[in-house]
Scaffold this motif. Structure first.
Motif, PDB file in Angstrom:
ATOM      1  N   LEU A  21      56.274 -60.554 -52.050  1.00 44.51           N
ATOM      2  CA  LEU A  21      56.062 -60.824 -50.623  1.00 44.51           C
ATOM      3  C   LEU A  21      55.802 -62.297 -50.357  1.00 44.51           C
ATOM      4  CD1 LEU A  21      53.901 -57.706 -49.757  1.00 44.51           C
ATOM      5  CD2 LEU A  21      56.222 -58.183 -48.930  1.00 44.51           C
ATOM      6  N   ASN A  22      55.163 -62.981 -51.303  1.00 42.43           N
ATOM      7  CA  ASN A  22      54.939 -64.420 -51.142  1.00 42.43           C
ATOM      8  C   ASN A  22      56.251 -65.193 -51.157  1.00 42.43           C
ATOM      9  OD1 ASN A  22      52.174 -64.176 -50.949  1.00 42.43           O
ATOM     10  ND2 ASN A  22      51.811 -64.563 -53.114  1.00 42.43           N
ATOM     11  N   GLY A  23      57.206 -64.709 -51.937  1.00 38.04           N
ATOM     12  CA  GLY A  23      58.465 -65.425 -52.077  1.00 38.04           C
ATOM     13  C   GLY A  23      59.569 -64.970 -51.140  1.00 38.04           C
ATOM     14  N   ASP A  24      59.461 -63.762 -50.605  1.00 38.36           N
ATOM     15  CA  ASP A  24      60.558 -63.210 -49.793  1.00 38.36           C
ATOM     16  C   ASP A  24      59.983 -62.313 -48.709  1.00 38.36           C
ATOM     17  OD1 ASP A  24      62.805 -61.990 -48.719  1.00 38.36           O
ATOM     18  OD2 ASP A  24      63.476 -61.095 -50.610  1.00 38.36           O
ATOM     19  N   ARG A  25      60.006 -62.806 -47.486  1.00 37.87           N
ATOM     20  CA  ARG A  25      59.490 -62.019 -46.355  1.00 37.87           C
ATOM     21  C   ARG A  25      60.616 -61.462 -45.497  1.00 37.87           C
ATOM     22  NH1 ARG A  25      53.860 -64.830 -44.426  1.00 37.87           N
ATOM     23  NH2 ARG A  25      52.955 -64.874 -46.487  1.00 37.87           N
ATOM     24  N   SER A  26      61.722 -61.172 -46.146  1.00 39.82           N
ATOM     25  CA  SER A  26      62.851 -60.589 -45.428  1.00 39.82           C
ATOM     26  C   SER A  26      62.548 -59.126 -45.113  1.00 39.82           C
ATOM     27  CB  SER A  26      64.120 -60.667 -46.283  1.00 39.82           C
ATOM     28  OG  SER A  26      64.012 -59.814 -47.411  1.00 39.82           O
ATOM     29  N   PRO A  27      63.181 -58.581 -44.070  1.00 41.23           N
ATOM     30  CA  PRO A  27      62.965 -57.166 -43.753  1.00 41.23           C
ATOM     31  C   PRO A  27      63.255 -56.248 -44.937  1.00 41.23           C
ATOM     32  CG  PRO A  27      64.183 -58.228 -41.991  1.00 41.23           C
ATOM     33  CD  PRO A  27      64.073 -59.220 -43.110  1.00 41.23           C
ATOM     34  N   CYS A  70      54.389 -57.111 -43.378  1.00 41.72           N
ATOM     35  CA  CYS A  70      54.154 -57.820 -44.639  1.00 41.72           C
ATOM     36  C   CYS A  70      52.681 -57.699 -45.016  1.00 41.72           C
ATOM     37  CB  CYS A  70      54.563 -59.284 -44.492  1.00 41.72           C
ATOM     38  SG  CYS A  70      54.435 -60.231 -46.016  1.00 41.72           S
ATOM     39  N   HIS A  71      51.818 -57.860 -44.034  1.00 36.26           N
ATOM     40  CA  HIS A  71      50.375 -57.726 -44.249  1.00 36.26           C
ATOM     41  C   HIS A  71      50.024 -56.299 -44.681  1.00 36.26           C
ATOM     42  CE1 HIS A  71      46.173 -58.732 -43.771  1.00 36.26           C
ATOM     43  NE2 HIS A  71      46.005 -57.733 -42.927  1.00 36.26           N
ATOM     44  N   ILE A  72      50.612 -55.315 -44.028  1.00 37.74           N
ATOM     45  CA  ILE A  72      50.362 -53.917 -44.392  1.00 37.74           C
ATOM     46  C   ILE A  72      50.832 -53.646 -45.821  1.00 37.74           C
ATOM     47  CG2 ILE A  72      51.011 -51.504 -43.892  1.00 37.74           C
ATOM     48  CD1 ILE A  72      49.025 -52.688 -41.880  1.00 37.74           C
ATOM     49  N   ALA A  73      52.017 -54.116 -46.164  1.00 38.99           N
ATOM     50  CA  ALA A  73      52.549 -53.899 -47.520  1.00 38.99           C
ATOM     51  C   ALA A  73      51.629 -54.508 -48.571  1.00 38.99           C
ATOM     52  CB  ALA A  73      53.958 -54.486 -47.635  1.00 38.99           C
ATOM     53  N   GLY A 103      27.421 -56.298 -37.435  1.00 36.68           N
ATOM     54  CA  GLY A 103      28.591 -56.869 -38.074  1.00 36.68           C
ATOM     55  C   GLY A 103      29.231 -57.947 -37.230  1.00 36.68           C
ATOM     56  N   ARG A 104      30.361 -58.407 -37.706  1.00 37.63           N
ATOM     57  CA  ARG A 104      31.108 -59.441 -37.001  1.00 37.63           C
ATOM     58  C   ARG A 104      32.204 -58.797 -36.175  1.00 37.63           C
ATOM     59  NH1 ARG A 104      32.854 -62.263 -42.140  1.00 37.63           N
ATOM     60  NH2 ARG A 104      34.572 -62.919 -40.840  1.00 37.63           N
ATOM     61  N   PRO A 105      32.661 -59.495 -35.141  1.00 34.07           N
ATOM     62  CA  PRO A 105      33.767 -58.953 -34.339  1.00 34.07           C
ATOM     63  C   PRO A 105      35.013 -58.727 -35.200  1.00 34.07           C
ATOM     64  CG  PRO A 105      32.747 -60.832 -33.233  1.00 34.07           C
ATOM     65  CD  PRO A 105      32.159 -60.757 -34.611  1.00 34.07           C
ATOM     66  N   LEU A 106      35.698 -57.624 -34.938  1.00 33.15           N
ATOM     67  CA  LEU A 106      36.887 -57.269 -35.711  1.00 33.15           C
ATOM     68  C   LEU A 106      37.926 -58.386 -35.679  1.00 33.15           C
ATOM     69  CD1 LEU A 106      38.483 -55.238 -37.356  1.00 33.15           C
ATOM     70  CD2 LEU A 106      39.257 -54.222 -35.215  1.00 33.15           C
ATOM     71  N   ARG A 107      38.134 -58.980 -34.530  1.00 34.52           N
ATOM     72  CA  ARG A 107      39.126 -60.064 -34.427  1.00 34.52           C
ATOM     73  C   ARG A 107      38.821 -61.195 -35.394  1.00 34.52           C
ATOM     74  NH1 ARG A 107      40.049 -60.243 -27.925  1.00 34.52           N
ATOM     75  NH2 ARG A 107      41.432 -58.458 -27.912  1.00 34.52           N
ATOM     76  N   GLU A 108      37.550 -61.518 -35.522  1.00 36.08           N
ATOM     77  CA  GLU A 108      37.144 -62.591 -36.419  1.00 36.08           C
ATOM     78  C   GLU A 108      37.444 -62.230 -37.876  1.00 36.08           C
ATOM     79  OE1 GLU A 108      32.849 -64.135 -37.820  1.00 36.08           O
ATOM     80  OE2 GLU A 108      33.200 -64.287 -35.647  1.00 36.08           O
ATOM     81  N   VAL A 109      37.118 -61.018 -38.250  1.00 33.95           N
ATOM     82  CA  VAL A 109      37.356 -60.557 -39.620  1.00 33.95           C
ATOM     83  C   VAL A 109      38.849 -60.521 -39.926  1.00 33.95           C
ATOM     84  CG1 VAL A 109      37.094 -58.610 -41.213  1.00 33.95           C
ATOM     85  CG2 VAL A 109      35.213 -59.238 -39.690  1.00 33.95           C
ATOM     86  N   LEU A 110      39.646 -59.955 -39.008  1.00 33.69           N
ATOM     87  CA  LEU A 110      41.091 -59.885 -39.225  1.00 33.69           C
ATOM     88  C   LEU A 110      41.720 -61.271 -39.308  1.00 33.69           C
ATOM     89  CD1 LEU A 110      42.072 -56.912 -36.900  1.00 33.69           C
ATOM     90  CD2 LEU A 110      41.915 -56.927 -39.391  1.00 33.69           C
ATOM     91  N   ALA A 111      41.284 -62.174 -38.442  1.00 34.47           N
ATOM     92  CA  ALA A 111      41.826 -63.534 -38.472  1.00 34.47           C
ATOM     93  C   ALA A 111      41.493 -64.217 -39.797  1.00 34.47           C
ATOM     94  CB  ALA A 111      41.285 -64.341 -37.295  1.00 34.47           C
ATOM     95  N   GLU A 112      40.289 -64.000 -40.288  1.00 32.74           N
ATOM     96  CA  GLU A 112      39.872 -64.586 -41.559  1.00 32.74           C
ATOM     97  C   GLU A 112      40.710 -64.046 -42.720  1.00 32.74           C
ATOM     98  OE1 GLU A 112      35.999 -63.713 -44.055  1.00 32.74           O
ATOM     99  OE2 GLU A 112      35.543 -65.019 -42.349  1.00 32.74           O
ATOM    100  N   ARG A 113      40.915 -62.731 -42.732  1.00 26.95           N
ATOM    101  CA  ARG A 113      41.716 -62.117 -43.802  1.00 26.95           C
ATOM    102  C   ARG A 113      43.169 -62.568 -43.727  1.00 26.95           C
ATOM    103  NH1 ARG A 113      39.784 -56.168 -45.360  1.00 26.95           N
ATOM    104  NH2 ARG A 113      37.587 -56.593 -45.472  1.00 26.95           N
ATOM    105  N   ALA A 114      43.702 -62.624 -42.523  1.00 26.39           N
ATOM    106  CA  ALA A 114      45.088 -63.053 -42.353  1.00 26.39           C
ATOM    107  C   ALA A 114      45.264 -64.494 -42.816  1.00 26.39           C
ATOM    108  CB  ALA A 114      45.516 -62.903 -40.902  1.00 26.39           C
ATOM    109  N   ALA A 115      44.305 -65.363 -42.469  1.00 21.59           N
ATOM    110  CA  ALA A 115      44.383 -66.758 -42.875  1.00 21.59           C
ATOM    111  C   ALA A 115      44.340 -66.890 -44.402  1.00 21.59           C
ATOM    112  CB  ALA A 115      43.243 -67.552 -42.248  1.00 21.59           C
ATOM    113  N   ALA A 116      43.536 -66.054 -45.046  1.00 21.91           N
ATOM    114  CA  ALA A 116      43.446 -66.080 -46.504  1.00 21.91           C
ATOM    115  C   ALA A 116      44.768 -65.673 -47.155  1.00 21.91           C
ATOM    116  CB  ALA A 116      42.322 -65.173 -46.987  1.00 21.91           C
ATOM    117  N   LEU A 117      45.527 -64.818 -46.445  1.00 27.48           N
ATOM    118  CA  LEU A 117      46.816 -64.361 -46.960  1.00 27.48           C
ATOM    119  C   LEU A 117      47.971 -65.233 -46.486  1.00 27.48           C
ATOM    120  CD1 LEU A 117      46.295 -60.542 -46.424  1.00 27.48           C
ATOM    121  CD2 LEU A 117      46.246 -61.775 -48.600  1.00 27.48           C
ATOM    122  N   GLY A 118      47.662 -66.209 -45.637  1.00 25.33           N
ATOM    123  CA  GLY A 118      48.719 -67.072 -45.120  1.00 25.33           C
ATOM    124  C   GLY A 118      49.545 -66.422 -44.030  1.00 25.33           C
TER     125      GLY A 118
END
Length: 123
Positions: A21-27, A70-73, A103-118
């Motif tokens: 997935l890091n190398g190929d994000r094609s459908p 891609c994130h789900i996969a 806890g923290r707002p869900l949006r904040e947590v998701l944004a943090e995780r997404a950023a970590a995954l690029g």
């Protein structure tokens, strides 16, 4: 007589899926990295996004959909998806029973995780 489409079964480790997935994000690759049970959902969503993109002459819906899947996969390959869903179920039970949930707002947590995954998320 009808024939089912042939899809070769290639067993890959979670690390191999993430690397792919890091190398190929094609459908095609995103779909191949998903568990078989999710591929029909991906196909349906992809076709809808392509139809919308065709109608509006805008590829944003397709790009957003590919980033999402891609994130789900990636999460499903690493087991993180199940952990998130279990945690969400526990929090939902607490909310429904009237407990205070710290806890923290869900949006904040998701944004943090997404950023970590690029992955870029528009929340």
């Amino acid at each position: 007589m009808t024939a089912e489409p042939y899809e070769p079964v290639i067993a890959r480790t979670p690390d191999q899926i993430v690397e792919s997935l890091n190398g190929d994000r094609s459908p095609r690759n995103i779909r191949a990295c998903l568990p078989p049970a999710d591929r029909g959902h991906f196909d349906k969503d992809y076709r809808q996004a392509m139809a919308k993109a065709t109608e509006e002459l805008d590829l944003s819906p397709v790009n957003d959909l590919l980033a999402h899947w891609c994130h789900i996969a990636r999460m499903k390959a690493t087991g993180e998806y199940e952990e998130v869903m279990e945690q969400a179920a526990r929090v939902q039970e607490q909310i429904e029973s009237g407990e205070y949930v710290q806890g923290r707002p869900l949006r904040e947590v998701l944004a943090e995780r997404a950023a970590a995954l690029g992955v870029k998320l528009d929340l």
